[in-house]
Design a protein around this motif. Structure first.
Motif, PDB file in Angstrom:
ATOM      1  N   MET A   1       0.920  -1.169  -0.060  1.00 24.11           N
ATOM      2  CA  MET A   1      -0.002  -0.212  -0.052  1.00 24.11           C
ATOM      3  C   MET A   1       0.817   1.489   0.127  1.00 24.11           C
ATOM      4  SD  MET A   1      -3.160  -1.091   2.412  1.00 24.11           S
ATOM      5  CE  MET A   1      -4.232   0.412   1.891  1.00 24.11           C
ATOM      6  N   LYS A   2       2.000   1.143   0.339  1.00 29.62           N
ATOM      7  CA  LYS A   2       3.108   2.128   0.042  1.00 29.62           C
ATOM      8  C   LYS A   2       2.696   3.495   1.020  1.00 29.62           C
ATOM      9  CE  LYS A   2       5.239   0.241  -3.872  1.00 29.62           C
ATOM     10  NZ  LYS A   2       5.418   0.570  -5.475  1.00 29.62           N
ATOM     11  N   GLU A   3       2.414   4.622   0.578  1.00 33.21           N
ATOM     12  CA  GLU A   3       2.182   5.780   0.963  1.00 33.21           C
ATOM     13  C   GLU A   3       0.741   5.779   1.585  1.00 33.21           C
ATOM     14  OE1 GLU A   3       3.467   5.684  -2.054  1.00 33.21           O
ATOM     15  OE2 GLU A   3       5.317   6.857  -2.041  1.00 33.21           O
ATOM     16  N   ARG A   4      -0.128   5.045   1.276  1.00 29.87           N
ATOM     17  CA  ARG A   4      -1.231   4.992   1.625  1.00 29.87           C
ATOM     18  C   ARG A   4      -1.533   4.294   2.998  1.00 29.87           C
ATOM     19  NH1 ARG A   4      -4.677   1.441  -1.586  1.00 29.87           N
ATOM     20  NH2 ARG A   4      -2.775   0.373  -2.233  1.00 29.87           N
ATOM     21  N   LEU A   5      -0.413   3.802   3.507  1.00 32.26           N
ATOM     22  CA  LEU A   5      -0.168   2.993   4.823  1.00 32.26           C
ATOM     23  C   LEU A   5       0.368   3.819   5.927  1.00 32.26           C
ATOM     24  CD1 LEU A   5      -0.365   0.670   6.636  1.00 32.26           C
ATOM     25  CD2 LEU A   5       1.458  -0.279   5.364  1.00 32.26           C
ATOM     26  N   THR A   6      -0.192   4.060   7.035  1.00 34.78           N
ATOM     27  CA  THR A   6       0.752   4.637   8.356  1.00 34.78           C
ATOM     28  C   THR A   6       0.568   3.850   9.244  1.00 34.78           C
ATOM     29  OG1 THR A   6       0.178   6.740   7.202  1.00 34.78           O
ATOM     30  CG2 THR A   6       0.828   6.838   9.631  1.00 34.78           C
ATOM     31  N   GLY A   7       1.760   3.712   9.977  1.00 36.50           N
ATOM     32  CA  GLY A   7       1.798   2.968  11.207  1.00 36.50           C
ATOM     33  C   GLY A   7       2.104   4.042  12.372  1.00 36.50           C
ATOM     34  N   ILE A   8       1.217   4.084  13.429  1.00 28.45           N
ATOM     35  CA  ILE A   8       1.356   4.720  14.722  1.00 28.45           C
ATOM     36  C   ILE A   8       1.930   3.877  15.769  1.00 28.45           C
ATOM     37  CG2 ILE A   8       0.300   6.437  16.216  1.00 28.45           C
ATOM     38  CD1 ILE A   8      -1.792   7.010  14.110  1.00 28.45           C
ATOM     39  N   VAL A   9       3.279   4.329  16.246  1.00 22.50           N
ATOM     40  CA  VAL A   9       4.038   3.382  16.906  1.00 22.50           C
ATOM     41  C   VAL A   9       4.204   3.785  18.518  1.00 22.50           C
ATOM     42  CG1 VAL A   9       6.193   2.073  17.042  1.00 22.50           C
ATOM     43  CG2 VAL A   9       5.186   2.879  14.913  1.00 22.50           C
ATOM     44  N   THR A  10       3.973   2.764  19.259  1.00 26.36           N
ATOM     45  CA  THR A  10       4.123   3.101  20.919  1.00 26.36           C
ATOM     46  C   THR A  10       5.532   3.260  21.040  1.00 26.36           C
ATOM     47  OG1 THR A  10       2.535   1.608  21.365  1.00 26.36           O
ATOM     48  CG2 THR A  10       3.925   1.737  22.947  1.00 26.36           C
TER      49      THR A  10
ATOM     50  N   MET B   1       4.036   7.720  18.335  1.00 26.84           N
ATOM     51  CA  MET B   1       2.788   8.309  19.091  1.00 26.84           C
ATOM     52  C   MET B   1       3.111   9.529  19.570  1.00 26.84           C
ATOM     53  SD  MET B   1       2.335   5.703  22.702  1.00 26.84           S
ATOM     54  CE  MET B   1       2.786   7.024  24.101  1.00 26.84           C
ATOM     55  N   SER B   2       4.146   9.815  20.342  1.00 23.25           N
ATOM     56  CA  SER B   2       4.575  11.137  20.805  1.00 23.25           C
ATOM     57  C   SER B   2       5.976  11.341  20.525  1.00 23.25           C
ATOM     58  CB  SER B   2       4.162  11.262  22.294  1.00 23.25           C
ATOM     59  OG  SER B   2       4.574  12.310  22.863  1.00 23.25           O
ATOM     60  N   GLU B   3       6.508  12.603  20.598  1.00 21.78           N
ATOM     61  CA  GLU B   3       7.749  13.036  20.143  1.00 21.78           C
ATOM     62  C   GLU B   3       8.381  13.382  21.686  1.00 21.78           C
ATOM     63  OE1 GLU B   3       8.235  14.442  15.940  1.00 21.78           O
ATOM     64  OE2 GLU B   3       6.990  15.719  16.891  1.00 21.78           O
ATOM     65  N   THR B   4       7.792  13.338  22.694  1.00 22.59           N
ATOM     66  CA  THR B   4       8.072  13.599  24.154  1.00 22.59           C
ATOM     67  C   THR B   4       8.293  12.213  24.792  1.00 22.59           C
ATOM     68  OG1 THR B   4       6.990  15.578  23.790  1.00 22.59           O
ATOM     69  CG2 THR B   4       7.555  14.974  26.153  1.00 22.59           C
ATOM     70  N   PRO B   5       9.492  12.315  25.516  1.00 24.29           N
ATOM     71  CA  PRO B   5       9.884  11.001  26.295  1.00 24.29           C
ATOM     72  C   PRO B   5       8.468  10.774  27.147  1.00 24.29           C
ATOM     73  CG  PRO B   5      11.776  12.400  26.425  1.00 24.29           C
ATOM     74  CD  PRO B   5      10.647  13.057  25.668  1.00 24.29           C
ATOM     75  N   VAL B   6       8.044   9.434  27.425  1.00 27.04           N
ATOM     76  CA  VAL B   6       6.890   9.061  28.238  1.00 27.04           C
ATOM     77  C   VAL B   6       6.976   7.593  28.706  1.00 27.04           C
ATOM     78  CG1 VAL B   6       5.608   8.635  26.305  1.00 27.04           C
ATOM     79  CG2 VAL B   6       4.607   8.975  28.403  1.00 27.04           C
ATOM     80  N   HIS B   7       6.371   7.220  29.740  1.00 21.74           N
ATOM     81  CA  HIS B   7       6.575   6.076  30.311  1.00 21.74           C
ATOM     82  C   HIS B   7       5.180   5.513  30.599  1.00 21.74           C
ATOM     83  CE1 HIS B   7      10.883   5.075  30.762  1.00 21.74           C
ATOM     84  NE2 HIS B   7      11.072   6.189  31.176  1.00 21.74           N
ATOM     85  N   LEU B   8       4.931   4.104  30.534  1.00 20.01           N
ATOM     86  CA  LEU B   8       3.770   3.577  30.887  1.00 20.01           C
ATOM     87  C   LEU B   8       3.568   3.065  32.345  1.00 20.01           C
ATOM     88  CD1 LEU B   8       0.877   2.630  29.491  1.00 20.01           C
ATOM     89  CD2 LEU B   8       1.773   0.293  29.256  1.00 20.01           C
ATOM     90  N   ALA B   9       2.558   3.453  32.846  1.00 16.21           N
ATOM     91  CA  ALA B   9       2.329   3.023  34.281  1.00 16.21           C
ATOM     92  C   ALA B   9       0.929   2.385  34.476  1.00 16.21           C
ATOM     93  CB  ALA B   9       2.247   4.311  35.285  1.00 16.21           C
ATOM     94  N   ALA B  10       0.911   1.759  35.656  1.00 13.55           N
ATOM     95  CA  ALA B  10      -0.318   0.885  35.940  1.00 13.55           C
ATOM     96  C   ALA B  10      -0.789   1.053  37.462  1.00 13.55           C
ATOM     97  CB  ALA B  10      -0.064  -0.493  35.665  1.00 13.55           C
TER      98      ALA B  10
ATOM     99  N   PRO C   1      -0.996   1.901  24.857  1.00 13.29           N
ATOM    100  CA  PRO C   1      -0.392   3.454  25.018  1.00 13.29           C
ATOM    101  C   PRO C   1      -0.836   4.387  24.158  1.00 13.29           C
ATOM    102  CG  PRO C   1       1.475   1.607  25.338  1.00 13.29           C
ATOM    103  CD  PRO C   1       0.110   0.832  24.690  1.00 13.29           C
ATOM    104  N   PRO C   2      -0.725   4.065  22.740  1.00  7.24           N
ATOM    105  CA  PRO C   2      -1.199   5.173  21.883  1.00  7.24           C
ATOM    106  C   PRO C   2      -2.637   5.846  22.272  1.00  7.24           C
ATOM    107  CG  PRO C   2      -0.038   3.667  20.829  1.00  7.24           C
ATOM    108  CD  PRO C   2      -0.261   3.119  21.863  1.00  7.24           C
ATOM    109  N   ILE C   3      -3.365   4.933  22.647  1.00  7.24           N
ATOM    110  CA  ILE C   3      -5.158   5.252  22.786  1.00  7.24           C
ATOM    111  C   ILE C   3      -5.316   5.844  24.217  1.00  7.24           C
ATOM    112  CG2 ILE C   3      -7.060   4.153  22.644  1.00  7.24           C
ATOM    113  CD1 ILE C   3      -5.853   1.611  21.535  1.00  7.24           C
ATOM    114  N   LEU C   4      -3.909   5.865  24.953  1.00  7.98           N
ATOM    115  CA  LEU C   4      -4.167   6.819  26.086  1.00  7.98           C
ATOM    116  C   LEU C   4      -3.981   8.276  26.005  1.00  7.98           C
ATOM    117  CD1 LEU C   4      -2.065   4.281  28.480  1.00  7.98           C
ATOM    118  CD2 LEU C   4      -4.763   4.458  28.260  1.00  7.98           C
ATOM    119  N   LEU C   5      -3.596   8.608  24.965  1.00 10.17           N
ATOM    120  CA  LEU C   5      -3.424  10.009  24.422  1.00 10.17           C
ATOM    121  C   LEU C   5      -4.238  10.828  24.253  1.00 10.17           C
ATOM    122  CD1 LEU C   5      -0.107   9.661  22.315  1.00 10.17           C
ATOM    123  CD2 LEU C   5      -0.112  10.639  24.446  1.00 10.17           C
TER     124      LEU C   5
END
Length: 310
Positions: free
Chosen positions: A38-47, A138-147, A206-210
Motif C-alpha cells: 500500500m506504500k504511501e497509503r499506509l501509516t503506522g502509529i508506533v508506541t 505516538m509522541s515525540e516527548t519521552p513518556v513511560h507507561l504506568a499501571a 499506550p497510543p490510545i491513552l493520549l
C-alpha cells in the motif's frame, strides 16, 4: 522480510486511500509488512513507551523517547533486504558497553541528540531504507507507561507491567504528553484503522491513552479492526478474553469503536459481541508459529473490510 501478496488477494484494500495501523513491536511490524504494497497509503502509529533491552539502556543513560518499536517496524516493512537494512538491524555482540545494542536504535538516538524531530529522524531512515509507508511515533516527548494495581500501589515501566501477576485496575502515561500531530492527522484521514496484534497493555494500548488520539478515534468514521494474537501472552494480558480487550479499547475511548476482529481459527470466543463482525482463519506463519503469515493476514483484513463496507 515481507513476502509479496498477489494482486487478486487485496482488491478491497486497493480501494482504500488511507489505512492506519496502531501498536508496537513485532506485531505492528508484521502488519506493516503484510500491507507494505500500500506504500504511501499506509501509516503506522508506533508506541514509544518501551523501557527494556537496548532501548531501555539508551533511555536510562541518554533519556529520550523509546526507539525500539519504531526501528522494528522500519526493518520489518523492507521487502528487498540491502546492506543498509542489515546495518540498521545490526546488534553488537560481546561483553563490552555496546554489547546487546542495536545499531538502528543508536542511529535514531543520534538523530534525536542532533535536535532533529523524531518524526523527521524516522523519515530520514525511511529514505535510507527506501520505505514508502509512513511510520510515526505516538509522541515525540519521552513518556513511560504506568499501571494502578488492585492493592492501591502503582508501577512504572512496560517491563514492570508485563511482569505483573495480576491485571492492573488501569494504565496511564507518565507524564501525560501530547500526540504527534502527524499521528492525529493520519487518524482523521483514515478509512480503516487497525489495532494489534501485540502485547495488549504495553504495545497496543499506550497510543490510545493520549487525549488527542482518543478524540480523533471517537470522531473518526473509519472502520476499526482488532487483530488478535495467535497465542497466549506472557503477561497479565493473558487473562483477558477477546471481548475484554475490545472492552478496554472501547471504554478508554469512551465509545464502542471496534467494528470487527480477526482471530486465529479455533480461538474465536464462545460469545460474540453483538454488532462485531468476526473473521476466524488459519493465520500462523509456517516458519514462526506465533507470528502471522503475511499473505493470510492480508487476505483476512481484505475480506473483513468487504464485510464491513457492505
Amino acid at each position: 522480510m515481507s513476502d509479496l501478496t498477489p494482486h487478486s488477494r487485496h482488491e478491497n484494500l486497493d480501494k482504500i486511500n488511507k489505512i492506519v495501523a496502531i501498536g508496537g513491536g513485532h506485531g505492528l511490524g508484521r502488519v506493516m509488512s503484510a500491507l507494505s504494497f500500500m506504500k504511501e497509503r499506509l501509516t503506522g502509529i508506533v508506541t514509544t513507551t518501551d523501557n527494556g533491552s537496548s532501548t531501555g539502556r539508551i533511555r536510562r543513560q541518554q533519556g529520550g523517547i523509546a526507539w525500539g518499536d519504531l526501528r522494528n517496524c522500519l526493518n520489518q516493512i523492507i521487502t528487498e533486504p540491502s546492506t543498509a537494512s542489515a546495518l540498521f538491524e545490526y546488534r553488537f555482540s560481546g561483553s563490552g558497553e555496546l554489547a546487546g545494542h542495536n545499531l538502528g536504535n543508536l542511529m535514531l538516538k543520534a538523530l534525536e541528540n542532533m535536535h532533529i524531530r523524531p518524526t523527521e529522524g524516522v523519515n530520514l531512515i525511511r529514505d535510507l531504507l527506501h520505505v514508502k509507508s509512513f511510520i510515526i511515533p505516538m509522541s515525540e516527548t519521552p513518556v513511560h507507561l504506568a499501571a494502578s494495581l488492585p492493592s492501591g500501589s502503582s508501577v512504572v515501566g512496560e517491563v514492570e507491567i508485563d511482569d505483573l501477576t495480576e491485571i492492573p485496575n488501569s494504565i496511564f502515561l507518565v507524564p501525560l504528553v501530547s500526540a504527534t500531530p502527524e499521528a492525529i492527522q493520519a487518524i482523521q484521514q483514515a478509512e480503516i484503522i487497525l489495532f494489534g496484534p501485540g502485547s495488549f497493555l504495553t504495545s497496543i494500548m499506550p497510543p490510545i491513552l493520549l487525549p488527542e488520539i482518543i478524540d480523533a478515534l471517537r470522531d473518526s468514521q473509519a472502520k476499526k479492526i482488532f487483530i488478535d494474537n495467535l497465542g497466549v501472552e506472557h503477561s497479565p494480558s493473558a487473562a483477558l478474553s477477546l471481548q475484554d480487550r475490545i472492552n478496554w479499547i472501547n471504554e478508554t475511548v469512551g465509545k464502542n469503536i471496534i467494528d470487527g476482529a480477526i482471530v486465529q481459527n479455533g480461538l474465536e470466543p464462545a460469545q460474540k459481541n453483538e454488532g462485531l463482525t468476526l473473521i476466524a482463519r488459519r493465520l500462523r506463519a509456517d516458519d514462526v508459529t506465533y507470528r502471522h503469515d503475511r499473505t493470510l493476514l492480508c487476505k483476512a483484513i481484505d475480506d473483513l473490510i468487504e464485510e464491513l463496507i457492505r
